[in-house]
Design an enzyme around this catalytic site. Structure first.
Site, PDB file in Angstrom:
ATOM      1  N   ASP A 267      11.257  -7.703   4.874  1.00  0.00           N
ATOM      2  CA  ASP A 267      10.712  -6.998   3.723  1.00  0.00           C
ATOM      3  C   ASP A 267       9.427  -7.720   3.326  1.00  0.00           C
ATOM      4  OD1 ASP A 267       9.988  -6.052   1.252  1.00  0.00           O
ATOM      5  OD2 ASP A 267      12.035  -5.888   0.502  1.00  0.00           O
TER       6      ASP A 267
ATOM      7  N   TYR B  83      15.273  -9.283  -3.437  1.00  0.00           N
ATOM      8  CA  TYR B  83      15.267  -7.959  -4.058  1.00  0.00           C
ATOM      9  C   TYR B  83      14.508  -7.020  -3.134  1.00  0.00           C
ATOM     10  CZ  TYR B  83      14.043  -4.276  -7.443  1.00  0.00           C
ATOM     11  OH  TYR B  83      13.867  -3.072  -8.094  1.00  0.00           O
TER      12      TYR B  83
ATOM     13  N   LYS C 227       2.800  -2.513  -2.145  1.00  0.00           N
ATOM     14  CA  LYS C 227       1.827  -3.278  -2.931  1.00  0.00           C
ATOM     15  C   LYS C 227       0.417  -3.274  -2.334  1.00  0.00           C
ATOM     16  CE  LYS C 227       5.573  -6.025  -4.875  1.00  0.00           C
ATOM     17  NZ  LYS C 227       5.872  -5.538  -6.193  1.00  0.00           N
TER      18      LYS C 227
HETATM   19  N1  HOZ Z   1       9.140  -6.354  -6.940  1.00  0.00           N
HETATM   20  C1  HOZ Z   1       8.496  -6.301  -8.195  1.00  0.00           C
HETATM   21  C2  HOZ Z   1       8.856  -7.458  -9.075  1.00  0.00           C
HETATM   22  N2  HOZ Z   1       9.471  -8.509  -8.447  1.00  0.00           N
HETATM   23  C3  HOZ Z   1       8.708  -5.010  -8.854  1.00  0.00           C
HETATM   24  C4  HOZ Z   1       8.171  -4.935 -10.225  1.00  0.00           C
HETATM   25  C5  HOZ Z   1       9.112  -4.292 -11.142  1.00  0.00           C
HETATM   26  O1  HOZ Z   1      10.327  -4.400 -10.916  1.00  0.00           O
HETATM   27  O2  HOZ Z   1       8.616  -3.716 -12.083  1.00  0.00           O
END
Ligand code: HOZ
Length: 433
Positions: A241, A146, A269
């Site tokens: 990423d 993702y 982050k």
């Molecule tokens: N990448 C984060 C979770 N895998 C993002 C958090 C979210 O989507 O709220």
């Protein structure tokens, strides 16, 4: 007599009338685990306190941002001092220079960096740069990885998309995703096959070097170096990423841990210490193509925002070799002790860990790719999640996510977590086989 409604329930009902699903990001809504998301009043160290006064050991850590723990005094002080001097100027500041210096010093593949406001924005911008630099359009991504909610990457995506079981998102035109090719994580053959057919059109391979958005899936030996070789041979760029892994799995991120240098890296982050941030960077030559040095346009009113820069700098300054070593020891102990509890209870599950990121999959075999992660028993995870919450531990509310430790998770907290795991495994409907 009716059970009294909690303040979290009351707020969630109210929120659902005001915001889609009652939340501002889908995974928070507890859709796949059921029940009511806890509305958090405050947090300190690794403890969350909800609006009903319940306390939880936190393994969400704002999805990885809070490596220093919540409200770490150094971070609070830096943000407070910055706040008093003004929150945004739309002109350069010294803090941007200092954070850029800190990033460049830790990550040798990054000679220049551009600050943005989120991981999504960082990836979107890095992809634009990769396309401009190569004069090609196609991007290879991996199923279950993702990279934010940017249109052309919402294809077989992990995190909330996987959690909600959405195949792909409506609203994304097929013209936008026609340049997105999907391979399988840890499967170089699937990447080779794409390059064999379309190699001269591929601008970049984009990968989470440690997948964290299908649960934690480490790269198999030779996978990342194989991607490096394939991309060099074909003239495509390799983009890591590291929004999740950057400054988390080691001082120089996953690229340092696995010894593979990408062309471009995206961050988020940790470098914002819990304040919205993102960044992308690479060699001086590549980054020279970004405006105003070059013609690739990318901009942002709040980019390099002083509060984010201050929080990120204060966080990074807490992270030295010694803190990473301590994080590693605690995380290893947590994983090994959960393994032991699972063995004792004869429950078939695997804990996968890289540094201070880990995931418990209710499955019999190691998870190497998205189809393995999808095969794990997510109903069992939901059951386990609810038990852990009852025993005072707040895990990410999805079996497709990583749990994050922070500097504030000390031995006593790890011990309390293990006690909750022991009770949750015994008290749940999770059985062997
Ligand atoms: N990448 C984060 C979770 N895998 C993002 C958090 C979210 O989507 O709220």
């Amino acid at each position: 007599m009716n059970t009294p409604i909690s303040e979290s329930q009351r707020l969630f009902e109210l929120a659902q009338g005001l915001m889609p699903g009652g939340v501002n990001s889908p995974v928070r809504a507890f859709c796949s685990v059921g029940g009511t998301p806890r509305f958090i009043q405050s947090a300190q160290g690794c403890l969350l306190t909800d609006v009903d006064g319940n306390r939880y050991i936190d393994y969400v850590g704002s999805w990885g941002a809070m490596i220093a723990g919540h409200a770490a005094s150094e971070v609070v002080r830096a943000v407070e001092e910055t706040l008093r001097r003004g929150t945004s100027f739309g002109t350069p500041t010294m803090l941007e220079v200092e954070l850029a210096q800190e990033i460049v010093a830790r990550v040798p593949s990054v000679e220049k960096v551009r600050m943005v406001n989120s991981g999504t924005e960082a990836v979107m911008s890095a992809i634009r740069l990769a396309r401009a630099a190569t004069g090609r359009n196609k991007i290879v991504k991996f199923a279950g990885c993702y990279h934010g909610h940017f249109d052309s990457l919402l294809v077989q995506a992990g995190s909330g998309v996987a959690t909600l079981g959405l195949p792909d998102s409506p609203g994304v035109p097929c013209e936008t995703v026609c340049h997105t090719l999907t391979a399988d994580f840890n499967d170089l053959d699937s990447v080779q096959a794409l390059f064999k057919e379309l190699g001269t059109e591929i601008a970049a391979v984009l990968v989470e070097p440690v997948a964290g958005n299908m649960g934690v899936v480490p790269p198999a030996a030779g996978f990342l170096s194989g991607l490096r070789e394939i991309t060099v041979e074909s003239g495509a760029l390799l983009v890591f990423d590291e929004v999740m892994t950057g400054f988390r799995v080691s001082r120089g991120g996953a690229q340092e841990l696995y010894g593979v240098m990408p062309d471009l890296t995206t961050f988020g982050k940790v470098i914002g210490g819990g304040v919205p941030v993102g960044a992308y960077g690479g060699s001086k030559e590549l980054m020279a193509q970004i405006a105003p040095e070059g013609a690739v346009y990318q901009a942002g009113t709040l980019s390099g925002n002083p509060l984010a820069m201050a929080a990120g700098l204060a966080t990074l300054r807490l992270l030295d070799e010694d803190t990473y070593r301590r994080l590693e020891l605690k995380s290893a102990r947590l994983k090994e002790s959960i393994d032991e509890l699972l063995r004792d209870a004869e429950i078939q599950a695997v804990v996968q860990r890289v540094g201070s990121m880990l995931t418990l999959f209710f499955d019999t075999k190691a998870v190497r790719c998205f189809s393995d992660a999808a095969r794990a028993n997510h109903a069992r995870f939901a059951d386990f999640f609810q038990n852990m919450l009852r025993h005072g531990v707040h895990l990410p509310p999805s079996g497709y996510e990583a749990w994050f430790l922070s500097l504030a998770h000390d031995d006593a907290v790890v011990e309390a977590t293990l006690e909750a795991v022991r009770k949750s495994l015994h008290g749940s409907s999770v059985h062997s086989g």
